[in-house]
Design a protein around this motif. Structure first.
Motif, PDB file in Angstrom:
ATOM      1  N   ALA A 148      17.641   5.347   3.471  1.00 37.51           N
ATOM      2  CA  ALA A 148      18.890   4.401   3.419  1.00 37.51           C
ATOM      3  C   ALA A 148      19.256   3.667   4.191  1.00 37.51           C
ATOM      4  CB  ALA A 148      19.352   5.094   2.422  1.00 37.51           C
ATOM      5  N   ARG A 149      19.160   4.855   5.351  1.00 40.32           N
ATOM      6  CA  ARG A 149      19.546   4.332   6.795  1.00 40.32           C
ATOM      7  C   ARG A 149      18.777   2.987   7.889  1.00 40.32           C
ATOM      8  NH1 ARG A 149      19.331   9.286   9.307  1.00 40.32           N
ATOM      9  NH2 ARG A 149      22.133   9.217   8.911  1.00 40.32           N
ATOM     10  N   SER A 150      17.241   3.856   7.325  1.00 43.51           N
ATOM     11  CA  SER A 150      16.479   2.471   7.968  1.00 43.51           C
ATOM     12  C   SER A 150      16.554   1.238   7.115  1.00 43.51           C
ATOM     13  CB  SER A 150      15.367   2.807   8.926  1.00 43.51           C
ATOM     14  OG  SER A 150      14.939   3.353   7.145  1.00 43.51           O
ATOM     15  N   GLN A 151      16.103   1.191   6.113  1.00 42.24           N
ATOM     16  CA  GLN A 151      16.531   0.318   5.445  1.00 42.24           C
ATOM     17  C   GLN A 151      16.563  -0.190   4.188  1.00 42.24           C
ATOM     18  OE1 GLN A 151      11.693   0.366   3.922  1.00 42.24           O
ATOM     19  NE2 GLN A 151      11.772   2.770   4.631  1.00 42.24           N
ATOM     20  N   GLY A 152      17.657   1.217   4.192  1.00 44.77           N
ATOM     21  CA  GLY A 152      18.400   0.345   2.472  1.00 44.77           C
ATOM     22  C   GLY A 152      17.329   0.750   1.728  1.00 44.77           C
ATOM     23  N   LEU A 153      18.736   1.671   0.842  1.00 46.69           N
ATOM     24  CA  LEU A 153      18.047   2.613  -0.392  1.00 46.69           C
ATOM     25  C   LEU A 153      17.211   1.684  -1.210  1.00 46.69           C
ATOM     26  CD1 LEU A 153      17.317   5.387  -1.795  1.00 46.69           C
ATOM     27  CD2 LEU A 153      19.689   5.021  -2.839  1.00 46.69           C
ATOM     28  N   GLY A 154      17.940   0.389  -2.034  1.00 50.47           N
ATOM     29  CA  GLY A 154      17.334  -0.253  -2.615  1.00 50.47           C
ATOM     30  C   GLY A 154      15.730  -1.031  -2.496  1.00 50.47           C
ATOM     31  N   HIS A 155      15.834  -1.609  -0.838  1.00 51.20           N
ATOM     32  CA  HIS A 155      14.547  -1.750  -1.010  1.00 51.20           C
ATOM     33  C   HIS A 155      13.262  -0.944  -0.642  1.00 51.20           C
ATOM     34  CE1 HIS A 155      11.919  -3.592   2.588  1.00 51.20           C
ATOM     35  NE2 HIS A 155      11.811  -4.303   2.531  1.00 51.20           N
ATOM     36  N   TYR A 156      14.041   0.295  -0.286  1.00 48.27           N
ATOM     37  CA  TYR A 156      13.121   1.760   0.126  1.00 48.27           C
ATOM     38  C   TYR A 156      12.117   1.791  -1.409  1.00 48.27           C
ATOM     39  CZ  TYR A 156      11.408   6.126   0.039  1.00 48.27           C
ATOM     40  OH  TYR A 156      10.717   6.999   0.231  1.00 48.27           O
ATOM     41  N   LEU A 157      13.244   2.184  -2.276  1.00 48.00           N
ATOM     42  CA  LEU A 157      12.963   2.356  -3.764  1.00 48.00           C
ATOM     43  C   LEU A 157      11.318   0.915  -3.922  1.00 48.00           C
ATOM     44  CD1 LEU A 157      16.048   4.260  -5.206  1.00 48.00           C
ATOM     45  CD2 LEU A 157      13.279   4.925  -4.910  1.00 48.00           C
ATOM     46  N   HIS A 159       9.917  -0.981  -2.588  1.00 49.76           N
ATOM     47  CA  HIS A 159       8.402  -0.984  -2.367  1.00 49.76           C
ATOM     48  C   HIS A 159       7.293   0.077  -2.718  1.00 49.76           C
ATOM     49  CE1 HIS A 159       6.135  -0.265   1.343  1.00 49.76           C
ATOM     50  NE2 HIS A 159       6.103  -1.533   1.702  1.00 49.76           N
ATOM     51  N   GLU A 160       8.805   1.865  -2.094  1.00 49.83           N
ATOM     52  CA  GLU A 160       8.156   2.806  -2.659  1.00 49.83           C
ATOM     53  C   GLU A 160       7.166   2.513  -3.967  1.00 49.83           C
ATOM     54  OE1 GLU A 160       6.873   4.907  -0.949  1.00 49.83           O
ATOM     55  OE2 GLU A 160       7.457   4.407   0.574  1.00 49.83           O
ATOM     56  N   LEU A 161       8.063   2.016  -5.082  1.00 45.42           N
ATOM     57  CA  LEU A 161       8.167   2.034  -6.764  1.00 45.42           C
ATOM     58  C   LEU A 161       6.625   0.938  -7.287  1.00 45.42           C
ATOM     59  CD1 LEU A 161      11.202   3.635  -8.440  1.00 45.42           C
ATOM     60  CD2 LEU A 161       9.440   4.230  -7.365  1.00 45.42           C
ATOM     61  N   PHE A 162       7.196  -0.485  -6.342  1.00 43.48           N
ATOM     62  CA  PHE A 162       6.471  -1.828  -7.204  1.00 43.48           C
ATOM     63  C   PHE A 162       5.297  -2.082  -5.769  1.00 43.48           C
ATOM     64  CE2 PHE A 162      10.381  -1.805  -9.727  1.00 43.48           C
ATOM     65  CZ  PHE A 162       9.604  -1.459 -10.870  1.00 43.48           C
ATOM     66  N   THR A 163       4.739  -1.188  -5.049  1.00 44.60           N
ATOM     67  CA  THR A 163       3.312  -1.108  -3.745  1.00 44.60           C
ATOM     68  C   THR A 163       3.394  -2.855  -3.869  1.00 44.60           C
ATOM     69  OG1 THR A 163       2.498   0.936  -4.275  1.00 44.60           O
ATOM     70  CG2 THR A 163       1.256  -1.041  -2.963  1.00 44.60           C
ATOM     71  N   PRO A 164       3.775  -3.781  -3.285  1.00 48.87           N
ATOM     72  CA  PRO A 164       3.122  -5.280  -2.777  1.00 48.87           C
ATOM     73  C   PRO A 164       1.820  -5.630  -2.851  1.00 48.87           C
ATOM     74  CG  PRO A 164       4.824  -4.221  -0.640  1.00 48.87           C
ATOM     75  CD  PRO A 164       4.511  -3.388  -1.320  1.00 48.87           C
ATOM     76  N   TYR A 171       0.550  -1.905 -12.213  1.00 48.52           N
ATOM     77  CA  TYR A 171       2.486  -0.846 -11.788  1.00 48.52           C
ATOM     78  C   TYR A 171       2.894  -0.342 -13.395  1.00 48.52           C
ATOM     79  CZ  TYR A 171       3.534  -4.621  -8.154  1.00 48.52           C
ATOM     80  OH  TYR A 171       3.697  -4.363  -6.847  1.00 48.52           O
ATOM     81  N   ILE A 172       2.738  -0.324 -14.639  1.00 53.35           N
ATOM     82  CA  ILE A 172       2.172   0.064 -15.525  1.00 53.35           C
ATOM     83  C   ILE A 172       2.052   1.730 -15.424  1.00 53.35           C
ATOM     84  CG2 ILE A 172       2.094   0.766 -18.149  1.00 53.35           C
ATOM     85  CD1 ILE A 172       1.833  -2.503 -17.984  1.00 53.35           C
ATOM     86  N   LEU A 173       0.681   2.121 -14.618  1.00 56.68           N
ATOM     87  CA  LEU A 173       0.575   3.352 -14.056  1.00 56.68           C
ATOM     88  C   LEU A 173       1.035   3.322 -13.006  1.00 56.68           C
ATOM     89  CD1 LEU A 173      -1.306   5.653 -14.595  1.00 56.68           C
ATOM     90  CD2 LEU A 173      -3.502   4.691 -13.726  1.00 56.68           C
ATOM     91  N   LEU A 174       0.981   2.535 -11.933  1.00 55.68           N
ATOM     92  CA  LEU A 174       1.449   2.801 -10.660  1.00 55.68           C
ATOM     93  C   LEU A 174       2.683   3.469 -10.125  1.00 55.68           C
ATOM     94  CD1 LEU A 174       0.378   3.395  -7.870  1.00 55.68           C
ATOM     95  CD2 LEU A 174       1.145   1.288  -7.713  1.00 55.68           C
ATOM     96  N   THR A 175       3.971   2.761 -10.607  1.00 59.54           N
ATOM     97  CA  THR A 175       5.121   3.368 -10.722  1.00 59.54           C
ATOM     98  C   THR A 175       5.447   4.399 -11.416  1.00 59.54           C
ATOM     99  OG1 THR A 175       5.858   0.617 -10.773  1.00 59.54           O
ATOM    100  CG2 THR A 175       7.832   2.667 -11.079  1.00 59.54           C
ATOM    101  N   PRO A 176       5.266   5.142 -12.736  1.00 57.04           N
ATOM    102  CA  PRO A 176       5.606   6.791 -12.675  1.00 57.04           C
ATOM    103  C   PRO A 176       5.668   7.496 -12.116  1.00 57.04           C
ATOM    104  CG  PRO A 176       5.002   5.413 -14.804  1.00 57.04           C
ATOM    105  CD  PRO A 176       4.020   4.422 -13.509  1.00 57.04           C
ATOM    106  N   ILE A 177       3.806   7.035 -11.304  1.00 59.34           N
ATOM    107  CA  ILE A 177       3.292   8.409 -10.219  1.00 59.34           C
ATOM    108  C   ILE A 177       3.862   8.760  -9.282  1.00 59.34           C
ATOM    109  CG2 ILE A 177       0.621   8.641  -8.718  1.00 59.34           C
ATOM    110  CD1 ILE A 177      -0.881   7.943 -11.692  1.00 59.34           C
ATOM    111  N   GLU A 181       5.943  11.205  -7.354  1.00 58.97           N
ATOM    112  CA  GLU A 181       5.521  11.385  -5.918  1.00 58.97           C
ATOM    113  C   GLU A 181       7.187  11.853  -4.841  1.00 58.97           C
ATOM    114  OE1 GLU A 181       2.988   9.974  -2.229  1.00 58.97           O
ATOM    115  OE2 GLU A 181       3.234   9.024  -3.639  1.00 58.97           O
ATOM    116  N   LEU A 182       7.548  11.195  -5.465  1.00 61.87           N
ATOM    117  CA  LEU A 182       9.269  10.908  -4.423  1.00 61.87           C
ATOM    118  C   LEU A 182       9.838  12.364  -4.556  1.00 61.87           C
ATOM    119  CD1 LEU A 182       9.845   7.523  -4.089  1.00 61.87           C
ATOM    120  CD2 LEU A 182       8.734   8.678  -2.725  1.00 61.87           C
TER     121      LEU A 182
END
Length: 269
Positions: A148-157, A159-164, A171-177, A181-182
């Motif tokens: 949250a401090r370094s890149q903003g919580l929304g941007h972080y989520l 990026h982590e949940l929807f890998t560019p 994403y249907i399989l990757l996002t729940p994984i 993980e988090l």
């Protein structure tokens, strides 16, 4: 000898008290029936924490410009965590903020682990799920704060949940994984690795010593019992030395994984 060893395993089931997981859930010994009830493992944690604070406090109070042997050992431990764990993973600029946290985690877990081989305690204070889980949650909170401090919580989520660069059907399989993980996999990997290793180590040492006591003290055939019991006793001593190494290793692994997880919350250079 192998035959007598096998016989010992069978006889020990009847004559020796073998350790079990129930040993890590001892009855309450203080303030029974209250929210402040204390059993043996909680008492070990309290004593170990007090000893650690007193030793480090006295060492800091008596610190000299030219350190003596004890001060040198303590400073080496502090420098090891700072340089070989935090700075090696995060770099000096980013890592300075987390040196106190990771140092606290390392030394506390190390001392708690050593309680398993200290006479009178004989139980690692990290051998139940509660204490490792507390440290894992602390790490999880810190890497969320860092994100949250370094890149903003929304941007972080995002990026982590929807890998560019990944096709959208994946994403249907990757996002729940990624969510698992988090929220689950990272803290679970820290928690389970620590307390499972300490439980297994305690059970192995206690089992060796239980067999040694049975063969030396309780066995009817002393001519056979004494050498077999001595072999089990030597095995117990060897496992005790190994547990001292594992106590350090598990503290190191927990500390370095915590540092890695926090570092992953920062944006890539």
């Amino acid at each position: 000898m192998v035959g007598s060893l096998g016989a010992g395993l069978l006889l020990a089931d009847e004559g020796a008290h073998l350790p079990s997981v129930n040993d890590f859930l001892p009855p309450e010994i203080l303030f029974q029936g209250t929210p402040f009830a204390i059993n043996r493992i909680i008492l070990i944690r309290i004593v170990a924490t007090i000893v650690l604070l007193v030793v480090l406090g006295v060492t800091a109070k008596r610190a000299k410009l030219i350190p003596g042997r004890w001060q040198g050992v303590v400073e080496y431990g502090l420098d090891f965590v700072r340089d070989k764990v935090v700075y090696d993973v995060m770099g000096e600029v980013r890592g300075k903020r987390y040196v106190p946290m990771i140092t606290t985690i390392f030394f506390t877990i190390f001392i708690f682990n050593l309680c398993g081989i200290i006479p009178g305690m004989n139980m690692a204070a990290t051998a139940t799920v509660v204490m490792p889980l507390v440290f894992a949650i602390w790490t999880m909170v810190q890497y969320w704060i860092a994100a949250a401090r370094s890149q903003g919580l929304g941007h972080y989520l995002r990026h982590e949940l929807f890998t560019p660069g990944v096709p959208w059907p994946v994403y249907i399989l990757l996002t729940p994984i990624n969510i698992l993980e988090l929220l689950v996999i990272r803290p679970a990997s820290l928690t389970i690795r620590l307390f499972a290793n300490m439980i297994s180590g305690h059970l192995m040492v206690a089992t060796c010593l239980a067999f040694a006591q049975y063969w030396i003290v309780d066995a009817a055939n002393k001519l056979q019992g004494i050498p077999v019991g001595a072999m089990w006793f030597v095995s117990g001593l060897a496992m005790t030395c190994f547990e001292a190494f594992v106590a350090f290793l598990q503290a190191y692994v927990f500390a370095i994984l915590s540092t890695v997880y926090i570092n992953l919350s920062f944006p890539e250079e």
